[in-house]
Design a protein around this motif. Sequence first.
Motif, mmCIF file in Angstrom:
data_model
loop_
_atom_site.group_PDB
_atom_site.id
_atom_site.type_symbol
_atom_site.label_atom_id
_atom_site.label_comp_id
_atom_site.label_asym_id
_atom_site.label_seq_id
_atom_site.Cartn_x
_atom_site.Cartn_y
_atom_site.Cartn_z
ATOM 1 N N ALA A 1 0.900 -1.309 -0.069
ATOM 2 C CA ALA A 1 0.016 0.089 -0.066
ATOM 3 C C ALA A 1 0.914 1.087 0.109
ATOM 4 C CB ALA A 1 -1.065 -0.170 1.237
ATOM 5 N N VAL A 2 1.934 1.288 0.931
ATOM 6 C CA VAL A 2 2.710 2.577 0.885
ATOM 7 C C VAL A 2 3.620 2.759 -0.210
ATOM 8 C CG1 VAL A 2 2.693 2.561 3.338
ATOM 9 C CG2 VAL A 2 4.529 1.337 2.045
ATOM 10 N N ASP A 3 3.526 1.896 -1.077
ATOM 11 C CA ASP A 3 4.620 2.024 -2.382
ATOM 12 C C ASP A 3 3.844 2.021 -3.668
ATOM 13 O OD1 ASP A 3 6.858 1.673 -0.757
ATOM 14 O OD2 ASP A 3 6.856 -0.581 -1.258
ATOM 15 N N THR A 4 2.424 2.105 -3.513
ATOM 16 C CA THR A 4 1.651 2.109 -4.833
ATOM 17 C C THR A 4 0.617 3.465 -4.892
ATOM 18 O OG1 THR A 4 0.234 1.125 -6.356
ATOM 19 C CG2 THR A 4 -0.277 0.900 -3.785
ATOM 20 N N THR A 5 0.016 3.634 -5.961
ATOM 21 C CA THR A 5 -0.969 4.825 -5.940
ATOM 22 C C THR A 5 -2.491 4.479 -6.312
ATOM 23 O OG1 THR A 5 -0.286 5.135 -8.347
ATOM 24 C CG2 THR A 5 0.884 6.321 -6.811
ATOM 25 N N GLU A 6 -3.103 5.305 -6.236
ATOM 26 C CA GLU A 6 -4.600 5.130 -6.508
ATOM 27 C C GLU A 6 -4.827 4.531 -8.107
ATOM 28 O OE1 GLU A 6 -7.567 7.601 -5.375
ATOM 29 O OE2 GLU A 6 -7.063 7.764 -3.440
ATOM 30 N N ASP A 7 -4.017 5.378 -9.003
ATOM 31 C CA ASP A 7 -3.784 5.160 -10.333
ATOM 32 C C ASP A 7 -3.358 3.702 -10.643
ATOM 33 O OD1 ASP A 7 -4.368 6.456 -12.976
ATOM 34 O OD2 ASP A 7 -2.403 5.966 -13.167
ATOM 35 N N GLU A 8 -2.397 3.363 -10.038
ATOM 36 C CA GLU A 8 -1.923 1.960 -10.441
ATOM 37 C C GLU A 8 -2.883 0.964 -9.856
ATOM 38 O OE1 GLU A 8 2.261 -0.676 -9.601
ATOM 39 O OE2 GLU A 8 1.809 1.217 -8.177
ATOM 40 N N VAL A 9 -3.485 1.148 -8.801
ATOM 41 C CA VAL A 9 -4.446 0.151 -8.543
ATOM 42 C C VAL A 9 -5.608 0.137 -9.441
ATOM 43 C CG1 VAL A 9 -6.024 -0.554 -6.745
ATOM 44 C CG2 VAL A 9 -3.894 0.486 -5.925
ATOM 45 N N THR A 10 -6.133 1.291 -9.948
ATOM 46 C CA THR A 10 -7.229 1.422 -10.816
ATOM 47 C C THR A 10 -6.861 0.827 -12.048
ATOM 48 O OG1 THR A 10 -7.980 3.358 -9.832
ATOM 49 C CG2 THR A 10 -8.630 2.987 -11.889
ATOM 50 N N GLN A 11 -5.646 1.102 -12.760
ATOM 51 C CA GLN A 11 -5.333 0.222 -13.686
ATOM 52 C C GLN A 11 -5.333 -0.951 -13.853
ATOM 53 O OE1 GLN A 11 -1.977 1.974 -16.475
ATOM 54 N NE2 GLN A 11 -2.025 3.706 -15.189
ATOM 55 N N LEU A 12 -4.754 -1.901 -12.647
ATOM 56 C CA LEU A 12 -5.052 -3.155 -12.305
ATOM 57 C C LEU A 12 -6.370 -3.614 -12.463
ATOM 58 C CD1 LEU A 12 -2.369 -4.127 -9.798
ATOM 59 C CD2 LEU A 12 -2.280 -4.618 -12.146
ATOM 60 N N MET A 13 -7.179 -2.841 -11.768
ATOM 61 C CA MET A 13 -8.811 -3.257 -11.541
ATOM 62 C C MET A 13 -9.538 -3.014 -12.911
ATOM 63 S SD MET A 13 -9.749 -1.178 -8.221
ATOM 64 C CE MET A 13 -11.501 -1.376 -8.465
ATOM 65 N N ILE A 14 -9.376 -1.915 -13.599
ATOM 66 C CA ILE A 14 -10.076 -2.021 -14.885
ATOM 67 C C ILE A 14 -9.226 -1.946 -16.136
ATOM 68 C CG2 ILE A 14 -11.827 -0.699 -13.723
ATOM 69 C CD1 ILE A 14 -10.960 2.008 -14.802
ATOM 70 N N GLY A 15 -7.936 -2.066 -16.157
ATOM 71 C CA GLY A 15 -7.138 -2.008 -17.423
ATOM 72 C C GLY A 15 -7.004 -0.507 -17.893
ATOM 73 N N ARG A 16 -7.450 0.489 -17.267
ATOM 74 C CA ARG A 16 -7.311 1.816 -17.969
ATOM 75 C C ARG A 16 -6.895 2.869 -16.709
ATOM 76 N NH1 ARG A 16 -12.825 0.823 -17.910
ATOM 77 N NH2 ARG A 16 -13.963 2.611 -17.479
ATOM 78 N N SER A 17 -6.614 4.151 -16.855
ATOM 79 C CA SER A 17 -6.582 5.211 -16.171
ATOM 80 C C SER A 17 -7.948 5.839 -16.048
ATOM 81 C CB SER A 17 -5.698 6.207 -16.059
ATOM 82 O OG SER A 17 -4.394 5.359 -16.004
#
Length: 503
Positions: free
Chosen positions: A228-244
Amino acid sequence: MSEAQPVLRLEGIVKTFPGVRALDGVDFSVFPGEVHALMGENGAGKSTLMKVLAGMYQPNEGRIIIDRKPVVMRNPIEAKQNGIILIHQELSLAEQMTVAENVFLGELPRRRWGFVDWKVLEERVGSILAKLNCDFGPRTNVGSLSIAKKQMVEIARALTHQAKVVVFDEPTASLTDAEKVVLFDIINDLKSDGVSIVYISHRMEEIFTISDRITVLRDGSYRGTLVAVDTTEDEVTQLMIGRSLDYSRNIEQGEIGDITLEVDGLSCGRLYSDVSFSVRAGEVVGFYGLVGAGRTEIAETLFGLREPTSGTIRLDGEAVSIGSPADAIANGISLVPESRKEQGLVLGMNCRDNITLPQVDDMTAGPFVSNGAEIAIYDMYRDRLDIKAPSWRSEVGNLSGGNQQKIVIGKWLAMKPRVLIVDEPTRGIDVGSKAEIHSLIRELAHSGYAVIVISSEMPEILRVSDRVIAMYQGRIMREFTADEVNEDNLVQAISGIGNGKAA
C-alpha cells in the motif's frame, strides 16, 4: 512480513457456476496481524472468493491452507471452527430478535436443562457494544435500528469468536464518519492482537488508510498484489479496470434553463427546518452534509414519503401538494433511493419487470400485461444507460452493483420525470462503474433534467455538481457555485462553522 509464514493461503482457487467461471485459479495469502485489501470491479470475484473461504461455496479446484495445514470447509460453521469470520456486505440479521440474540445466534449461552442464560448473554453483548461505542443496548430490537447500526451489530458478531482471519466486506457502506473511526480502531486492535484482516472496499481512501497490502482481481483472475505505501490509486485502478480514470472535477456545463423546482421555507418537524433552494432544467444541484443533516429527509418529502410541517413546493412556478409518491410521480418527480437493494429493486424479479414496475398498470390489456411494450421499454433504457445483463430475463439480484443502479435509474427515467433525485448514486459501486454513473448524471442534466444528487462522498459531489448545498443539523448553511466550492469551505460549512449562521 515476508519472513513470516502466512496464516492463510488460497492456492489456485477455481469456482464455476452454470455458464460462468467466477474464479480462475486465484492465489491469495494473509500474514498474521496484516490488513490485506481485496479490490476489483463488481463481478471481479471478490465476494465469491471470500464465500469459498467462509465455507459458503465449495471450490471446483484449488486448496485452502490455514497455519500450513490444508483444510476443507464444507459450511460456515466449519469455517468458524477454523477461525474464519466473514462479515457480510448484505446484512443477515433476524430483525424480530434483539441485538443480543443476533450477536450469539445459534450459539446462545445455556444453563442447566438447556435454558438460555439471558444474564450472561446480555453481559457479554453489552461489553462488546461498549467496545464499539454503540448507543443501543443488548435488549434493543434489531428491526428498530438504522442501517448503520445494524452494520455495527454484524461487526459485533465477529468479536464473539477467537478469530484468526476476519473478512470485512464493504463494512463502511452504511456507517457514519464517527462509526468509521470506531471501526478502524477495532481493526487496529485486532491487528495488534495478531488477527489477520481481509478488507474489501471500493473506497480508495479507506484502502490506503487501513491496509498493508492490496490484491486486485479482474474478471475472476488474480492481477497482482501491491504494498500500500509503495503504490498509488492510479496504479490500483489500472490493475482493476485496465485503464486510468479521469478524476478531475466537472467543469463542463450544458445549457441551464428556467427554474423547474423551487422549495421555499420547507420544514419537517425536527428533521429539517426553513429549507429554501431551487433547481433549474439542465442543472445538477448537490446536497452534502453529515449523516443526520436532513438531506435524505428532504428528498423523501419531495417524493411524498414524508409530510412537511410548513413550506411551499413549486414546479415550473406553480405550487403543488405532494402527499404521496403517486402525487410526486404525477407531478414529474422521481427518486432513486439510497439503498437500491432494499428500496429500489425487487431482487428476485427480472430486469424488464423491475424497469417497468411503476407503470405496469398503464401497459395492461384486460387482465394481461403487454409483453411487447415492457420489452420495448427495457430495450430503450438498456441501450441508453448501457446496462450489461445477459438478457431481460436475468434476475436483477445477479447483476453487478453498477448495473443494478442503472436499472433503478432506468425505472424512474421511464416515468419521464422533470426532476430526478438521486440519493447516494454510487454506494457500493466500483471505481469503473462509479465513473459511468457520474457521466450518466451529467448526460441527464445536459438532456434537460433538473437533477438533485445527495452524496456522502465529497469527491463525488465536487465532480458532478453545478451548485453545492451544504447542510448542518437540518439547515442549509451555505450554497456554493462550482467555481466557489472547495474541500475546505465545504467541510467548514457542514460542520456548522462556515460563516457562523445558516444561509
